[in-house]
Design a protein around this motif. Structure first.
Motif, short mmCIF file in Angstrom:
data_model
loop_
_atom_site.label_atom_id
_atom_site.label_comp_id
_atom_site.label_asym_id
_atom_site.label_seq_id
_atom_site.Cartn_x
_atom_site.Cartn_y
_atom_site.Cartn_z
N VAL A 61 -30.05 82.62 -19.62
CA VAL A 61 -29.70 81.20 -19.50
C VAL A 61 -28.31 81.08 -18.86
O VAL A 61 -27.36 81.72 -19.33
N PHE A 62 -28.23 80.33 -17.79
CA PHE A 62 -26.94 80.12 -17.11
C PHE A 62 -26.57 78.65 -17.20
O PHE A 62 -27.39 77.77 -16.94
N GLU A 63 -25.35 78.40 -17.59
CA GLU A 63 -24.83 77.02 -17.60
C GLU A 63 -23.72 76.93 -16.56
O GLU A 63 -22.71 77.63 -16.66
N LYS A 68 -26.00 83.46 -21.24
CA LYS A 68 -26.40 84.23 -22.42
C LYS A 68 -27.76 84.86 -22.17
O LYS A 68 -28.53 84.41 -21.32
N GLY A 69 -28.04 85.90 -22.94
CA GLY A 69 -29.35 86.51 -22.92
C GLY A 69 -30.02 86.24 -24.26
O GLY A 69 -29.37 86.28 -25.30
N VAL A 70 -31.30 85.92 -24.21
CA VAL A 70 -32.05 85.71 -25.45
C VAL A 70 -33.09 86.83 -25.52
O VAL A 70 -34.00 86.89 -24.70
N PHE A 71 -32.89 87.75 -26.45
CA PHE A 71 -33.73 88.94 -26.52
C PHE A 71 -34.68 88.83 -27.71
O PHE A 71 -34.24 88.81 -28.85
N SER A 72 -35.97 88.71 -27.41
CA SER A 72 -36.96 88.62 -28.49
C SER A 72 -37.55 89.99 -28.76
O SER A 72 -38.05 90.65 -27.86
N LEU A 73 -37.48 90.39 -30.02
CA LEU A 73 -38.02 91.69 -30.41
C LEU A 73 -39.28 91.50 -31.23
O LEU A 73 -39.47 90.47 -31.89
N ASN A 74 -40.15 92.47 -31.15
CA ASN A 74 -41.36 92.47 -31.97
C ASN A 74 -41.51 93.87 -32.54
O ASN A 74 -41.91 94.78 -31.85
#
Lengths: 183, 471
Positions: free
Chosen positions: A87-89, A175-181
């Motif tokens: 995500v870039f703002e 920011k980076g949004v890192f989804s783990l499973n």
């Protein structure tokens, strides 16, 4: 007669032990456990005024830099990372459009993935705020995981010439949004 | 898969209550082992010895907060949903304890002039395992949710708090009946550490806040330590099992890190029928000096992101140099350091006290009078128990009824209330047959209907040979 009685007694005892003492319980349910934490982390940021693009008496429209990262190196991330969102703002008040290009390269400098973050020029120097989102899943994510170098290229698009006194600023947060499973 | 099992274990660790409370045995003077709970108890035998390895076995697992059943019931509900509910319900003060005791030898004999043997010496050797772990709630939340839903929430590292140890304890006790009203006792103990692992002094936090220059800033303030004693040697691949067993035996027999402790107690008869007693146990410590390994993660770090410094206008660092520096900082803070310096652990101090009323003398059949020397057949009373644990005192209150059913056979029933259970009923019996004393005690009897739903189970049994008091 005696044998039968013993047998019944035994049967009653077993029944009591098996049924009487416990309710159904299933420890195998533990195998169904899935942890799905989502980690958010700041990534790159910068801010520059218009005059920063005017170096040594001339316009410098391209800036490049890179970082070697080992973010995706570990087996834990390789196995469990299922989605990445960047995500870039951006806030721009310079009367020039910009393009930020991110190239993800492997250790042999082969391009794996890339994307652009575009920002419009601000003719009247008012702050233009925009958000850019880039999602990686599936095959694209697998390629992303192979990357070891991220190269940033910021290109100031052609437009009204700038000099030492050109007003305006550009700032980028990300920011980076890192989804783990994890299962 | 491994991280998954670890996580389940962690949730479990949270789920278990009173490991050390032996409310049925306390004050049950027919059983010599009750002397271990109050060295100042009134003793009415001439001597005893415990039959080796059988004289006192005590196992106990207990839980606060939730039960195994809550989580693993075959109720068709989604396991992950149940787990999340469990994690959300549990508090960081919820804990699991497990205790086990095995008496290896024990014995005692009365001392003093033959007409009035008013002193008593007792001694023994037992092995004890004691473990407690609090629920590491913030760690569990972080593993379940990550920081995305928890921006601005500090994850407290102090939630990691556990200890487990195996010791062997050599003890000798002295008991003196000062007069018909007052008896006191003292017991000295030498502890020998077999294995110890603890992590009770963690602090710091991890928090994600809105940033100044970037979207977020992340703060890591880490101060974590796990101390081990007598464990590192076993982790060494070169140790073969033969040697390990030898080493274990040596430590059980006082070749390990040593410590000392003391028990104190008294009994006081207010009237013929009313009496009070109290004891404090295991006031002591172990100095760990052998086979120590302490692991630390220490340091703080603030991370706001990488500034690739586009027009390279500050610091003259390239983005990569800048990032390398951050990487180094991260590595430095998250690297596990280890030291081998000695440390001291205190034993879990226990307090017992009771107020008792005895009544009902045995009636003789052939006359309407009561038997002279047999004493009272019934007793009721209230007992208070407390134990000092890393996060504070845990206490339990017990009401009991004791009855000597016939000569040599007595029973005690208890009802105990603690923080987590209002339905703990216990029962113990002691039988003397030809000098042999056999006892069996269990609590939380109601829970045996569904053992998985039990938050606490305890069982004690043993066998002694007793020399009866002739007079």
């Amino acid at each position: 007669m005696m044998v039968t009685r013993t047998k019944y007694l035994y049967l009653a005892l077993v029944t009591l032990l098996v049924c009487g003492c416990t309710k159904p319980i299933d420890f195998d349910q533990a195998n169904d456990l899935v942890l799905q934490p989502v980690i958010e982390s700041s990534l790159i940021f910068y801010s520059a005024s218009a005059s920063d693009f005017f170096v040594g008496g001339s316009e410098q429209s391209t800036a490049e830099d890179f970082v070697e990262i080992d973010l995706f190196g570990g087996s834990f991330i390789q196995d469990n990372l299922v989605r990445v969102e960047f995500v870039f703002e951006i806030e721009n008040s310079i009367n020039r459009a910009y393009q930020l290009r991110l190239n993800f390269l492997d250790e042999n400098n082969q391009l794996l993935e890339s994307f652009n973050v575009n920002t419009d020029a601000s003719p009247n120097n008012e702050v233009i705020a925009s958000t850019h989102m880039e999602v990686f899943e599936g095959d694209a994510l697998e390629r992303l995981k192979q990357s070891r170098i991220i190269a940033f290229t910021l290109v100031m698009q052609p437009g009204e010439a700038i000099n030492q006194d050109t007003p305006g600023e550009i700032s980028v947060k990300s920011k980076g949004v890192f989804s783990l499973n994890i299962d | 898969m491994r991280s998954q099992q670890l996580f389940i274990l962690m949730v479990f660790l949270a789920s278990f209550s009173f490991g050390q409370n032996k409310q049925v045995l306390y004050g049950f003077s027919e059983v010599p082992q009750s002397l271990l709970l109050n060295p100042g108890m009134q003793i009415d035998n001439k001597g005893y010895f415990g039959i080796s390895l059988l004289s006192h076995v005590h196992v106990n697992g207990s839980s606060s907060g939730i039960s195994l059943y809550d989580l693993f019931a075959e109720d068709g509900r989604d396991f992950n949903l149940k787990l999340r509910n469990t994690v959300n319900t549990l508090r960081p003060t919820d804990f699991l304890t497990a205790t086990q005791q095995l008496e290896i030898i024990s014995g005692g004999f009365a001392l003093g002039p033959s007409y009035d043997k008013n002193e008593y010496l007792s001694f023994g050797l037992y092995q004890e395992f004691d473990a407690i772990s609090y629920f590491p709630k913030d760690y569990a939340i972080l593993a379940l949710e990550g920081n995305q839903r928890n921006i601005g929430r500090p994850f407290l590292l102090e939630h990691l708090n556990f200890s487990a140890n195996v010791v062997s304890v050599l003890h000798i006790g002295y008991n003196k009946r000062v007069n018909s009203k007052f008896t006191y006792g003292v017991r000295g103990k030498i502890y020998s550490n077999v294995a110890d692992i603890s992590s009770n002094a963690n602090s710091g936090r991890f928090i994600t806040l809105q940033g100044d220059n970037n979207i977020y800033k992340h703060f890591f303030d880490l101060n974590l330590e796990v101390k081990t004693s007598g464990i590192d040697g076993f982790l060494d691949d070169n140790t073969d099992s033969q040697e390990a067993i030898k080493d274990l035996r040596r430590r059980l027999l006082f070749g390990g890190s040593l410590g000392v402790g003391i028990d104190l107690g008294f009994t006081y008869h207010i009237t013929d029928q009313w009496f009070v007693d109290a004891s404090i146990l295991d006031v002591g410590f172990i100095t760990h000096s052998k086979d120590i390994k302490r692991y630390q993660v220490k340091g703080d770090l603030e991370f706001e992101g990488i500034d690739p410094i586009f027009p390279e206008n500050n610091d003259n660092l390239t983005a990569d140099e800048y990032w390398s520096q951050i990487e180094e900082d991260f590595e430095e803070i998250f690297t596990l350091d280890s030291t081998t310096s000695r440390y001291t652990t205190s034993r879990p101090v226990k307090f017992n006290s009771s107020l008792n009323y005895a009544f009902g003398k045995k009636k003789l059949k052939d006359c309407d009078c009561s038997a002279e020397d047999d004493g009272y057949l019934n007793r009721i009373g209230a007992q208070l128990y407390a134990i000092k644990r890393p996060k504070g005192l845990q206490a339990a209150l017990t009401a009991y009824y004791y009855r000597r059913i016939f000569s040599g056979f007595s029973a005690k029933a208890t009802y105990t209330v603690d923080t987590y259970s209002f339905s703990n009923i216990g029962l113990g019996v002691s039988a003397n047959i030809f000098g042999l004393n056999l006892y069996l005690m269990a609590d939380n009897l109601l829970a045996y209907r569904n053992i998985y739903d039990a938050q606490h189970v305890s069982l004690q049994l043993g066998l002694n040979y007793i020399f009866k008091n002739e007079n």
